[in-house]
Design a protein around this motif. Sequence first.
Motif, PDB file in Angstrom:
ATOM      1  N   LEU A  42       4.889   2.885   0.748  1.00 40.87           N
ATOM      2  CA  LEU A  42       5.229   4.303   0.804  1.00 40.87           C
ATOM      3  C   LEU A  42       4.302   5.001   1.788  1.00 40.87           C
ATOM      4  N   VAL A  43       4.862   5.925   2.583  1.00 38.61           N
ATOM      5  CA  VAL A  43       4.075   6.735   3.522  1.00 38.61           C
ATOM      6  C   VAL A  43       4.277   8.202   3.160  1.00 38.61           C
ATOM      7  N   ILE A  44       3.179   8.907   2.916  1.00 38.88           N
ATOM      8  CA  ILE A  44       3.218  10.316   2.547  1.00 38.88           C
ATOM      9  C   ILE A  44       2.469  11.117   3.603  1.00 38.88           C
ATOM     10  N   GLY A  45       3.098  12.152   4.114  1.00 40.71           N
ATOM     11  CA  GLY A  45       2.476  13.022   5.104  1.00 40.71           C
ATOM     12  C   GLY A  45       2.089  14.358   4.505  1.00 40.71           C
ATOM     13  N   LEU A  46       0.924  14.876   4.896  1.00 44.57           N
ATOM     14  CA  LEU A  46       0.443  16.169   4.414  1.00 44.57           C
ATOM     15  C   LEU A  46       0.180  17.108   5.587  1.00 44.57           C
ATOM     16  N   ASP A  47       0.637  18.330   5.461  1.00 41.40           N
ATOM     17  CA  ASP A  47       0.287  19.367   6.441  1.00 41.40           C
ATOM     18  C   ASP A  47       0.596  20.727   5.837  1.00 41.40           C
ATOM     19  N   ASP A  52       0.802  -1.223   0.000  1.00 36.07           N
ATOM     20  CA  ASP A  52       0.000   0.000   0.000  1.00 36.07           C
ATOM     21  C   ASP A  52       0.838   1.278   0.000  1.00 36.07           C
ATOM     22  N   VAL A  53       0.303   2.285  -0.683  1.00 35.75           N
ATOM     23  CA  VAL A  53       0.748   3.669  -0.513  1.00 35.75           C
ATOM     24  C   VAL A  53      -0.254   4.323   0.429  1.00 35.75           C
ATOM     25  N   VAL A  54       0.252   4.864   1.543  1.00 32.71           N
ATOM     26  CA  VAL A  54      -0.608   5.419   2.590  1.00 32.71           C
ATOM     27  C   VAL A  54      -0.337   6.908   2.727  1.00 32.71           C
ATOM     28  N   VAL A  55      -1.413   7.700   2.681  1.00 34.06           N
ATOM     29  CA  VAL A  55      -1.319   9.135   2.905  1.00 34.06           C
ATOM     30  C   VAL A  55      -1.938   9.451   4.262  1.00 34.06           C
ATOM     31  N   VAL A  56      -1.218  10.219   5.090  1.00 33.16           N
ATOM     32  CA  VAL A  56      -1.731  10.697   6.369  1.00 33.16           C
ATOM     33  C   VAL A  56      -1.866  12.209   6.256  1.00 33.16           C
ATOM     34  N   ALA A  57      -3.088  12.700   6.330  1.00 36.17           N
ATOM     35  CA  ALA A  57      -3.364  14.131   6.182  1.00 36.17           C
ATOM     36  C   ALA A  57      -3.565  14.762   7.552  1.00 36.17           C
ATOM     37  N   ILE A  71      -1.392  13.509  16.922  1.00 33.77           N
ATOM     38  CA  ILE A  71      -1.982  12.223  16.550  1.00 33.77           C
ATOM     39  C   ILE A  71      -1.551  11.831  15.147  1.00 33.77           C
ATOM     40  N   GLY A  72      -1.552  12.772  14.219  1.00 36.27           N
ATOM     41  CA  GLY A  72      -1.136  12.462  12.854  1.00 36.27           C
ATOM     42  C   GLY A  72       0.279  11.944  12.783  1.00 36.27           C
ATOM     43  N   LEU A  73       1.176  12.550  13.560  1.00 38.50           N
ATOM     44  CA  LEU A  73       2.558  12.071  13.587  1.00 38.50           C
ATOM     45  C   LEU A  73       2.644  10.667  14.172  1.00 38.50           C
ATOM     46  N   ALA A  74       1.863  10.427  15.228  1.00 41.92           N
ATOM     47  CA  ALA A  74       1.837   9.077  15.794  1.00 41.92           C
ATOM     48  C   ALA A  74       1.286   8.081  14.779  1.00 41.92           C
ATOM     49  N   ILE A  75       0.289   8.493  14.000  1.00 42.77           N
ATOM     50  CA  ILE A  75      -0.249   7.619  12.958  1.00 42.77           C
ATOM     51  C   ILE A  75       0.833   7.292  11.931  1.00 42.77           C
ATOM     52  N   VAL A  76       1.589   8.302  11.505  1.00 42.70           N
ATOM     53  CA  VAL A  76       2.698   8.058  10.571  1.00 42.70           C
ATOM     54  C   VAL A  76       3.652   7.018  11.144  1.00 42.70           C
ATOM     55  N   VAL A 132       6.794  14.211   2.166  1.00 43.60           N
ATOM     56  CA  VAL A 132       5.831  15.128   2.774  1.00 43.60           C
ATOM     57  C   VAL A 132       5.466  16.202   1.750  1.00 43.60           C
ATOM     58  N   LEU A 133       4.225  16.698   1.839  1.00 40.01           N
ATOM     59  CA  LEU A 133       3.729  17.715   0.920  1.00 40.01           C
ATOM     60  C   LEU A 133       2.941  18.763   1.688  1.00 40.01           C
ATOM     61  N   ASN A 134       3.025  20.007   1.233  1.00 40.97           N
ATOM     62  CA  ASN A 134       2.268  21.110   1.819  1.00 40.97           C
ATOM     63  C   ASN A 134       1.173  21.513   0.833  1.00 40.97           C
ATOM     64  N   PRO A 135      -0.101  21.207   1.122  1.00 38.24           N
ATOM     65  CA  PRO A 135      -1.182  21.508   0.173  1.00 38.24           C
ATOM     66  C   PRO A 135      -1.377  22.994  -0.110  1.00 38.24           C
ATOM     67  N   VAL A 136      -0.845  23.861   0.751  1.00 36.41           N
ATOM     68  CA  VAL A 136      -0.947  25.298   0.507  1.00 36.41           C
ATOM     69  C   VAL A 136       0.066  25.745  -0.541  1.00 36.41           C
ATOM     70  N   LYS A 137       1.226  25.101  -0.543  1.00 40.07           N
ATOM     71  CA  LYS A 137       2.314  25.512  -1.441  1.00 40.07           C
ATOM     72  C   LYS A 137       2.335  24.754  -2.768  1.00 40.07           C
ATOM     73  N   GLU A 138       1.632  23.627  -2.819  1.00 38.58           N
ATOM     74  CA  GLU A 138       1.582  22.870  -4.066  1.00 38.58           C
ATOM     75  C   GLU A 138       0.292  22.075  -4.123  1.00 38.58           C
ATOM     76  N   ASP A 139      -0.063  21.636  -5.295  1.00 41.21           N
ATOM     77  CA  ASP A 139      -1.241  20.797  -5.470  1.00 41.21           C
ATOM     78  C   ASP A 139      -0.922  19.408  -4.918  1.00 41.21           C
ATOM     79  N   ALA A 140      -1.536  19.079  -3.785  1.00 39.83           N
ATOM     80  CA  ALA A 140      -1.200  17.811  -3.122  1.00 39.83           C
ATOM     81  C   ALA A 140      -1.594  16.612  -3.969  1.00 39.83           C
TER      82      ALA A 140
END
Length: 350
Positions: A199-204, A174-179, A184-189, A221-229
């Motif tokens: 693959l694990v991808i984090g969004l914030d 699986d490719v897993v995205v944690v938004a 809690i999100g960091l613990a989930i990652v 990791v990706l920043n949805p404000v700075k790029e199209d997530a």
Amino acid sequence: MKALVQYAPYDNRYETVDIPEIGDEELLLKVKGCGICAGDIKAYHGGIRIWGTTEKDRYIEAPVIGGHEFYGEIVRIGKAAAGWNIGDIVCAEQIVPCGSCSFCREGKYWMCEESAVYGFKQHASGGFAEYMKLHKNSIIHKIPEGFSGEQSVLIEPIACGMHAVDIAEIRHEDVVVVAGLGAIGLAIVNMVKLRLPKLVIGLDVKSFRLEKGREFGADAVLNPVKEDAIEGILRLTGGKGCDVYIEASGSEASVKQGLGVLKNHGRYVQMGVFAQQVGADWNIIGDGKELSIRGSHLSAKTFQAVIGGIKAGLIKTEGLVSHQFALKDWRQAFEAAEMDEKALKVMLVP
């Protein structure tokens, strides 16, 4: 004793109240620390999930002492409460199950029809206080020697995160995205990474949290404000998208983002709590991708696993408690939890 009592939206009061009286099967806890949940912030701001639209659908029973991410020391034991000693350091699961509804009888106590979470109901006053009563139906866990205050406060939120990870049924391919990379999100990652997916991808939207995301195990990791997530995730996956999207931010934009980037037959897990109702294109779910949509509610028998994982060093806690405040300084604490760029878990100490 001193306690933080919520009377109405934007009306929390630090005031003197009576120390709770305990029954024969109950415990009195001297609170040593209590974390501020995103739900506490949303309750303060009058979130519809807590305050409803009328008194009929209101969840909170105000005035009430808030706080459900607590731990403390047992200082008084009811004469029929066996198995505990004065001085034991414990935490309790956030829900006080009724013990008699169909869900409780089936062992699914976290889905209790009474849904009495500490800090929201009159009979289950919470940990924003010097002392609190542990109701006779409480599910109590002893905290091992050597746990820091920070680790002890984190047991409850990490347990909620573990339940979301369990529901996601993550496989190695699986490719897993944690938004949402709060505490809690960091613990989930961290816990997703322990399952060894592809693959694990984090969004914030905060750079500091993205850095922590890598530290806690995110491969990207990706920043949805700075790029199209969505474009970023497609780029990282060769145009295929993700298998699992765990929503831990409570953002409406994140919901639409998750539905948009999941593969056909993808699995969406809603863990974050929203302040208001949200909308989405349900055709994506059914007529489009045939997605599996799962909700994650509370912690569901994960406390002992979390305690064991922290003790073994598998579940990381260092740095997740970013701020500590005295209970009397609750205004600064709430402001930090909501506004500080480097806030993760904010802890109140009576």
